[in-house]
Scaffold this motif. Sequence first.
Motif, PDB file in Angstrom:
ATOM      1  N   ALA A   1       0.834  -1.202   0.000  1.00  0.00           N
ATOM      2  CA  ALA A   1       0.000   0.000   0.000  1.00  0.00           C
ATOM      3  C   ALA A   1       0.867   1.250   0.000  1.00  0.00           C
ATOM      4  O   ALA A   1       1.871   1.321   0.706  1.00  0.00           O
ATOM      5  N   SER A   2       0.450   2.228  -0.790  1.00  0.00           N
ATOM      6  CA  SER A   2       1.114   3.531  -0.822  1.00  0.00           C
ATOM      7  C   SER A   2       0.234   4.527  -0.083  1.00  0.00           C
ATOM      8  O   SER A   2      -0.785   4.991  -0.603  1.00  0.00           O
ATOM      9  N   ILE A   3       0.607   4.853   1.150  1.00  0.00           N
ATOM     10  CA  ILE A   3      -0.203   5.726   2.000  1.00  0.00           C
ATOM     11  C   ILE A   3       0.334   7.150   1.854  1.00  0.00           C
ATOM     12  O   ILE A   3       1.184   7.600   2.606  1.00  0.00           O
ATOM     13  N   LYS A   4      -0.171   7.827   0.855  1.00  0.00           N
ATOM     14  CA  LYS A   4       0.303   9.164   0.493  1.00  0.00           C
ATOM     15  C   LYS A   4      -0.562  10.227   1.154  1.00  0.00           C
ATOM     16  O   LYS A   4      -1.750  10.335   0.874  1.00  0.00           O
ATOM     17  N   ARG A   5       0.016  10.947   2.083  1.00  0.00           N
ATOM     18  CA  ARG A   5      -0.600  12.091   2.774  1.00  0.00           C
ATOM     19  C   ARG A   5      -1.773  11.749   3.688  1.00  0.00           C
ATOM     20  O   ARG A   5      -2.083  12.514   4.570  1.00  0.00           O
ATOM     21  N   GLY A   6      -2.413  10.629   3.512  1.00  0.00           N
ATOM     22  CA  GLY A   6      -3.513  10.340   4.411  1.00  0.00           C
ATOM     23  C   GLY A   6      -4.170   8.994   4.197  1.00  0.00           C
ATOM     24  O   GLY A   6      -4.371   8.556   3.060  1.00  0.00           O
ATOM     25  N   ALA A   7      -4.484   8.309   5.300  1.00  0.00           N
ATOM     26  CA  ALA A   7      -5.310   7.101   5.302  1.00  0.00           C
ATOM     27  C   ALA A   7      -5.970   7.055   6.668  1.00  0.00           C
ATOM     28  O   ALA A   7      -5.383   6.578   7.644  1.00  0.00           O
ATOM     29  N   ILE A   8      -7.168   7.606   6.744  1.00  0.00           N
ATOM     30  CA  ILE A   8      -7.833   7.689   8.040  1.00  0.00           C
ATOM     31  C   ILE A   8      -9.117   6.855   8.033  1.00  0.00           C
ATOM     32  O   ILE A   8      -9.705   6.582   6.986  1.00  0.00           O
ATOM     33  N   ALA A   9      -9.524   6.456   9.228  1.00  0.00           N
ATOM     34  CA  ALA A   9     -10.783   5.732   9.423  1.00  0.00           C
ATOM     35  C   ALA A   9     -10.831   4.502   8.518  1.00  0.00           C
ATOM     36  O   ALA A   9     -10.000   3.617   8.627  1.00  0.00           O
ATOM     37  N   GLY A  10     -11.800   4.454   7.600  1.00  0.00           N
ATOM     38  CA  GLY A  10     -11.940   3.286   6.737  1.00  0.00           C
ATOM     39  C   GLY A  10     -10.720   3.024   5.883  1.00  0.00           C
ATOM     40  O   GLY A  10     -10.407   1.874   5.571  1.00  0.00           O
ATOM     41  N   ALA A  11     -10.007   4.079   5.496  1.00  0.00           N
ATOM     42  CA  ALA A  11      -8.798   3.895   4.695  1.00  0.00           C
ATOM     43  C   ALA A  11      -7.698   3.222   5.510  1.00  0.00           C
ATOM     44  O   ALA A  11      -6.916   2.418   4.983  1.00  0.00           O
TER      45      ALA A  11
END
Length: 263
Positions: A104-114
């Motif tokens: 996974a590429s978590i660019k700048r944000g991955a919140i809650a469901g992400a």
Amino acid sequence: MKEIGNGNVLLDVEGHRADVILNRPEKRNAMNESLLRDLRTALEKVDAADDVRVMTLQGKGSVFCAGMDLEMMRKLGRDDSETLDVGLDDITHFIDEMDVVSVASIKRGAIAGAFELVLPVDFRIISRDAKYGVIEVTLGVFPSGGATQRLPRLVGLSKAKEIVLSGDYIDPLDAKEIGLVHEIVDDPDETDERAMAYADDLAENAPLGMKSARELLNSALEMPLDEGLAFESAMGERLTETNDYTEGFTARIEGRDPEFEGK
């Protein structure tokens, strides 16, 4: 690069790598029902592709994913008759069961469901500035897309409680220290590129060996040690009968790079 379904997800295959890209950049790739359906279709295509060994999960635009679409979630909360044909739990369970290794590429944000979306992914590459965490308890609910079950298995029960019950963002450096992410990228615009390079390196390994090892690792905490060791031994013996097994040791003896075919 192909649009999947309604175009909310893009799929690109290069060599042994497939890139699955969330494609609602105007909504920071927030997951609505249409995107979830397209994502499930894309994952099914990747899993059915014989030549694909590794998959990346990315987001189009400046942010990986802002989580579930808030308007959709508010609508679901108002009307008990409203249900999703494909839910986040369907997606994460499918990723768990896939044969390919994932990054996974978590660019700048991955919140809650992400945040929950990437928990079953094998490797997580994150940008240093990313907003990362499960904030559901601040929204009147709790993270029901897998965090209460997968997170304790990844970081331990005590740390999982801290992450889930506080609703706070996790600093990427702290996330790496506890093993929740695997690599931090300083420039967020280089996160996708790094994830693809990471995936390409993995794709050079024997696909049958990676598939078997991933299956064993994912089941390691679900069975007694003696049962797990017996499972490991039986699977290892089966691999000795494959062409890749012969190729791997022959290449090492001959001092060359192996050419694995997944057979």
